[in-house]
Design a protein around this motif. Structure first.
Motif, PDB file in Angstrom:
ATOM      1  N   CYS A   1     -14.441 -23.973 -13.762  1.00  0.00           N
ATOM      2  CA  CYS A   1     -15.710 -24.284 -13.237  1.00  0.00           C
ATOM      3  C   CYS A   1     -16.530 -24.957 -14.187  1.00  0.00           C
ATOM      4  O   CYS A   1     -17.567 -25.918 -14.071  1.00  0.00           O
ATOM      5  CB  CYS A   1     -16.425 -23.382 -12.510  1.00  0.00           C
ATOM      6  SG  CYS A   1     -15.718 -22.787 -11.150  1.00  0.00           S
TER       7      CYS A   1
ATOM      8  N   GLU B   1     -15.322 -25.634  -4.011  1.00  0.00           N
ATOM      9  CA  GLU B   1     -15.135 -24.273  -4.070  1.00  0.00           C
ATOM     10  C   GLU B   1     -14.269 -23.766  -5.058  1.00  0.00           C
ATOM     11  O   GLU B   1     -13.313 -24.563  -5.810  1.00  0.00           O
ATOM     12  CB  GLU B   1     -14.296 -23.597  -2.719  1.00  0.00           C
ATOM     13  CG  GLU B   1     -14.196 -22.388  -2.382  1.00  0.00           C
ATOM     14  CD  GLU B   1     -13.440 -21.869  -1.185  1.00  0.00           C
ATOM     15  OE1 GLU B   1     -13.225 -20.900  -0.933  1.00  0.00           O
ATOM     16  OE2 GLU B   1     -13.003 -22.877  -0.252  1.00  0.00           O
ATOM     17  N   SER B   2     -14.329 -22.413  -5.734  1.00  0.00           N
ATOM     18  CA  SER B   2     -13.354 -21.929  -6.778  1.00  0.00           C
ATOM     19  C   SER B   2     -12.769 -20.608  -6.403  1.00  0.00           C
ATOM     20  O   SER B   2     -13.502 -19.714  -5.525  1.00  0.00           O
ATOM     21  CB  SER B   2     -14.020 -21.845  -7.953  1.00  0.00           C
ATOM     22  OG  SER B   2     -15.173 -20.961  -7.910  1.00  0.00           O
ATOM     23  N   LEU B   3     -11.773 -20.205  -6.803  1.00  0.00           N
ATOM     24  CA  LEU B   3     -11.234 -18.848  -6.631  1.00  0.00           C
ATOM     25  C   LEU B   3     -10.284 -18.242  -7.768  1.00  0.00           C
ATOM     26  O   LEU B   3      -9.873 -19.197  -8.483  1.00  0.00           O
ATOM     27  CB  LEU B   3     -10.397 -18.739  -5.397  1.00  0.00           C
ATOM     28  CG  LEU B   3      -9.094 -19.711  -5.016  1.00  0.00           C
ATOM     29  CD1 LEU B   3      -7.905 -18.880  -5.671  1.00  0.00           C
ATOM     30  CD2 LEU B   3      -8.970 -20.209  -3.759  1.00  0.00           C
TER      31      LEU B   3
END
Length: 80
Positions: free
Chosen positions: A38, A50-52
């Motif tokens: 990020c 979105e991030s995961l």
């Protein structure tokens, strides 16, 4: 007798503590991978959607730990 009981209680606490703390540590390490992704500067006209992150045995056999982080971005730029 008291000493043996104390050693048994201490062993149980260490065992339960390790079962709880190891997944937390692994998930935190995967989260750091996600945050590093990020922090990568994005080009103009690009937004982070979105991030995961995920920690676990993601592919293959064996007893290794793998850390996965991903970001989804949206861009109006061409591939070129």
């Amino acid at each position: 007798m008291k000493k043996l009981k104390l050693v048994g209680i201490l062993a149980a606490v260490v065992l339960i503590g390790s079962v709880i703390s190891i997944p937390l540590i692994n998930n935190h390490t995967a989260y750091k991978v996600e945050k590093a992704l990020c922090e990568i500067p994005l080009p103009e006209k690009t937004e982070l959607i979105e991030s995961l992150s995920q920690a676990g045995k993601l592919t293959g056999n064996g007893n290794g730990m793998q850390y996965f982080g991903a970001i989804l971005i949206k861009s109006e730029l061409s591939l070129e």
